[in-house]
Enzyme design. Structure first.
Site, mmCIF file in Angstrom:
data_model
loop_
_atom_site.group_PDB
_atom_site.id
_atom_site.type_symbol
_atom_site.label_atom_id
_atom_site.label_comp_id
_atom_site.label_asym_id
_atom_site.label_seq_id
_atom_site.Cartn_x
_atom_site.Cartn_y
_atom_site.Cartn_z
ATOM 1 N N ASP B 86 0.856 -1.190 0.000
ATOM 2 C CA ASP B 86 0.000 0.000 0.000
ATOM 3 C C ASP B 86 0.886 1.232 0.000
ATOM 4 O O ASP B 86 2.025 1.190 0.464
ATOM 5 C CB ASP B 86 -0.944 0.030 1.203
ATOM 6 C CG ASP B 86 -2.025 1.087 1.044
ATOM 7 O OD1 ASP B 86 -2.399 1.374 -0.111
ATOM 8 O OD2 ASP B 86 -2.490 1.639 2.051
ATOM 9 N N GLY B 87 0.347 2.308 -0.522
ATOM 10 C CA GLY B 87 1.080 3.561 -0.548
ATOM 11 C C GLY B 87 0.122 4.720 -0.386
ATOM 12 O O GLY B 87 -1.054 4.610 -0.693
ATOM 13 N N GLU B 124 2.418 3.900 -4.265
ATOM 14 C CA GLU B 124 1.828 2.588 -4.572
ATOM 15 C C GLU B 124 2.802 1.771 -5.418
ATOM 16 O O GLU B 124 2.968 0.565 -5.211
ATOM 17 C CB GLU B 124 0.499 2.767 -5.323
ATOM 18 C CG GLU B 124 -0.551 3.619 -4.614
ATOM 19 C CD GLU B 124 -1.440 2.832 -3.662
ATOM 20 O OE1 GLU B 124 -1.082 1.685 -3.330
ATOM 21 O OE2 GLU B 124 -2.482 3.371 -3.245
ATOM 22 N N ASP B 147 -4.258 -2.159 -3.651
ATOM 23 C CA ASP B 147 -5.568 -1.533 -3.822
ATOM 24 C C ASP B 147 -5.526 -0.421 -4.869
ATOM 25 O O ASP B 147 -6.502 0.305 -5.042
ATOM 26 C CB ASP B 147 -6.110 -1.001 -2.498
ATOM 27 C CG ASP B 147 -5.203 0.049 -1.885
ATOM 28 O OD1 ASP B 147 -4.409 0.654 -2.608
ATOM 29 O OD2 ASP B 147 -5.285 0.248 -0.670
ATOM 30 N N HIS B 202 -9.299 -0.519 2.496
ATOM 31 C CA HIS B 202 -10.084 -0.281 3.704
ATOM 32 C C HIS B 202 -11.351 -1.129 3.721
ATOM 33 O O HIS B 202 -12.422 -0.652 4.028
ATOM 34 C CB HIS B 202 -10.456 1.200 3.818
ATOM 35 C CG HIS B 202 -9.276 2.095 3.726
ATOM 36 N ND1 HIS B 202 -8.427 2.346 4.782
ATOM 37 C CD2 HIS B 202 -8.767 2.775 2.685
ATOM 38 C CE1 HIS B 202 -7.466 3.163 4.409
ATOM 39 N NE2 HIS B 202 -7.634 3.433 3.128
ATOM 40 N N ASP B 212 -1.322 -0.309 5.093
ATOM 41 C CA ASP B 212 -1.759 1.079 5.226
ATOM 42 C C ASP B 212 -1.135 1.718 6.458
ATOM 43 O O ASP B 212 -0.634 2.847 6.396
ATOM 44 C CB ASP B 212 -3.288 1.114 5.307
ATOM 45 C CG ASP B 212 -3.820 2.530 5.382
ATOM 46 O OD1 ASP B 212 -3.571 3.294 4.434
ATOM 47 O OD2 ASP B 212 -4.449 2.878 6.392
#
Lengths: 239, 239
Positions: B86-87, B124, B147, B202, B212
């Site tokens: 994640d980023g 990301e 994501d 999320h 995250d």
RNA sequence: UGACACCAUUUCAG
DNA sequence: CTGAAATGGTGTCA
């Protein structure tokens, strides 16, 4: 992308209500301000109109239809039948829908429908077609409003009529698309004293936004039928 | 007997894995963190060596970071290497960070990093790159979960490969962005039997949410380096 | 080249 | 719900 830049920000509820030309200015008026109400516009006049009479989104559920018109020219006239139309498709091509509002003598009728695989432009056309199908022998002029320049120019600039005359070939000799829908729209239009008008989408016109709601709801609905006209196009390509 | 003072604290499993020079800093990373794994050293090199060796982080049967998976399909499979990434960036562009979790045979490794000025999409991408850099000759298939549809589509729909073939021009003939990162990601991807998967952010996936956390912590950290790739882009635009 | 429309995902601030 | 940026796509026409 390529979205119209919002250059005017109307602050209805904030530290210093008014119109701001910079988001940073507007933000400082509403940031950490409980119940702040604000909205961006591309034209100062729209911001002013909203500020004078803010249009709040209709609450879902109770559907007592009482639109407020921020500008006088958005209000349906009594001496003509007013039609608003919108169409959209999720992922384009993808599931799509259209929404229609017909106002005749202060009476509002709404229609919508969707397909499980279609395009945005087909849905914009379908909205117009469905609206005109519902009009049985109008005695008054008809004013149709769409935010699709594809639709409005196709009629007003005579594109569609030209394509039909040339065997559905465009000026570049390539086949025009969505001919099934254009054909029906032309035929229906001939039966009315109708004027097509372009309106900017998502610019605070309550009937345009209502159509958008209807279209989105229809597009999201499961179990929608196939848009045979669109499928037909695919089959032709597959051959 | 004078004990050697511990000046370096390696946090292998904690909120922000890494090496800390102050116990108060390190403690805040591991306090009330289930399965936290950390150790003090008198030399930075020793701390780094301990941190780099995944054996210490994955002893079978111990109280290791063992997330609960709400759904079966969220659980890493033993016959493949699972990577979550994640980023994010605060204020985009702004300070940003990435987080990575690599699961191999039940062993969890975590990585993160940040920059003082970058974009969400660069972070990301960076997460994926860092993950693959850590994989030295994987013998198993690799499943990477992100994501970011920017990243996943860039790979799975062949966007990035197309851009590279066309001299980093997109279909609209405008230059693609973040080419430094895309280039390395493509090169790295070619070395593995890897599949990119999109997961909704999320949405309760514990490894995505762990990433995250790592990304946010890294973004918030002060004294992060410059993202030279991003700065380079700005300079080009300035010319 | 332009225009209009449709959309997807992420990130962030309230 | 309101706002912002960062990234990508298609449907259509002149």
């Amino acid at each position: 992308m390529a979205k119209a830049k919002k250059k005017y920000y109307a602050v209805a509820v904030g530290r210093q209500p008014g119109i701001y030309e910079d988001w940073l200015d507007a933000e400082s008026q509403v940031k950490a301000f409980p119940g702040a109400k604000f909205k961006g516009f591309s034209k100062r006049s729209e911001a002013g109109a909203w500020l004078a009479d803010p249009v709040y989104h209709a609450a879902p559920g109770n559907r007592q239809y009482k639109p407020r018109y921020p500008r006088q020219d958005m209000k349906p006239k009594d001496d003509e039948i007013t039609i608003y139309t919108d169409g959209g498709s999720i992922n384009n091509p993808g599931p799509g829908g259209y929404g229609v509002v017909i106002v005749d003598n202060g009476a509002y009728r709404e229609f919508s429908g969707g397909y499980r695989l279609t395009t945005n432009n087909r849905m914009e056309l379908m909205g117009c077609i469905v609206a005109l199908r519902k009009l049985s022998g109008a005695d008054k002029p008809v004013a149709l409003y769409s935010d699709s320049s594809y639709v409005v120019n196709g009629i007003n600039k005579g594109w569609a009529r030209k394509w039909r005359q040339n065997g559905w070939l465009k000026s570049d000799k390539r086949p025009a698309l969505n001919t099934d829908l254009w054909d029906e729209l032309l035929t229906l239009s001939d039966k009315f004293n109708i004027r097509f008008n372009w309106v900017k989408g998502h610019a605070g016109n309550p009937l345009n936004e209502r159509c958008d709601e209807l279209a989105v709801a229809a597009a999201r609905r499961h179990g929608q039928p196939e848009d045979v006209g669109y499928s037909g196009k695919l089959q032709r390509e597959d051959i």
